[in-house]
Enzyme design. Structure first.
Site, short mmCIF file in Angstrom:
data_model
loop_
_atom_site.label_atom_id
_atom_site.label_comp_id
_atom_site.label_asym_id
_atom_site.label_seq_id
_atom_site.Cartn_x
_atom_site.Cartn_y
_atom_site.Cartn_z
NE ARG A 128 -0.27 -5.31 6.51
CZ ARG A 128 0.14 -4.57 5.33
NH1 ARG A 128 1.32 -4.21 5.06
NH2 ARG A 128 -0.70 -4.38 4.48
NE ARG A 184 -1.70 -0.54 5.92
CZ ARG A 184 -2.11 -0.64 4.50
NH1 ARG A 184 -1.14 -0.64 3.83
NH2 ARG A 184 -3.44 -0.35 4.24
CG ASP A 217 2.21 -0.96 4.07
OD1 ASP A 217 2.02 -2.17 3.39
OD2 ASP A 217 2.05 0.04 2.99
CG ASP A 240 4.14 -0.41 -0.04
OD1 ASP A 240 3.87 -1.61 0.13
OD2 ASP A 240 3.70 0.66 0.09
#
Length: 168
Positions: free
Chosen positions: A87, A96, A99, A101
């Site tokens: 990334r 992307r 990712d 989170d």
């Protein structure tokens, strides 16, 4: 704090839409699952991008479990996995390769610029709530303790989010 044996309940959201997204998600999800106590991975979901930037659909999943590590260490793990996957940070809401989170860390609420908990858009994103509800619809989301299932009901049904099947 939501705990089991002094461990915080942790939830990660994962997404990818460049390269072999399914493989990238499966690899990252497996590593996160193994790094957590009682780690579990939701199904894969296909999601249309929320951005106006032309890009492929995303694949998404979540990983939940428990950890005795501090939230910042869990965030660093996510960032390291993104970097290992190749990334490169660029355009906000752009495509992307991976990712990750940190969505929840027990009942912690944090407005730190580096780590906002719970994730600031968790309550409005079906592509995160649907896989979370698959694993634990009764999971409490701070600060008000709303359950993932009730939040999912509030955002309603979106044709833009489709359950595909097992992740890994």
């Amino acid at each position: 704090m939501t705990t089991t044996k002094n461990r915080a309940r942790v939830a990660y959201g994962l997404g990818a839409n460049l390269g072999d997204s399914a493989t990238a998600l499966a690899a990252a999800a497996a590593l996160l699952r193994d790094a957590l106590f009682e780690g579990r991975v939701a199904s894969l979901y296909r999601t249309r991008p929320i951005s106006n930037i032309p890009q492929p659909d995303f694949l998404n999943t979540v990983v939940v479990g428990f950890s005795g590590l501090p939230a910042r260490a869990l965030l660093d793990l996510a960032l390291d996995l993104e970097t290992l996957a190749g990334r490169q940070r660029g355009v906000r809401h752009g495509p992307r390769v991976l990712d990750i989170d940190l969505l929840l860390y027990g009942d912690v609420v944090s407005n730190d610029p580096r780590l906002t908990l719970p994730h600031p858009r968790l309550r409005e994103r079906r592509f995160v709530l649907a896989p979370l509800a698959e694993l634990d619809a009764e999971l409490s989301v701070p600060p008000d303790g709303a359950t993932v299932g009730s939040l999912l009901a509030r955002v309603g049904q979106e044709a833009d989010v489709e359950r595909l099947g097992p992740c890994c």
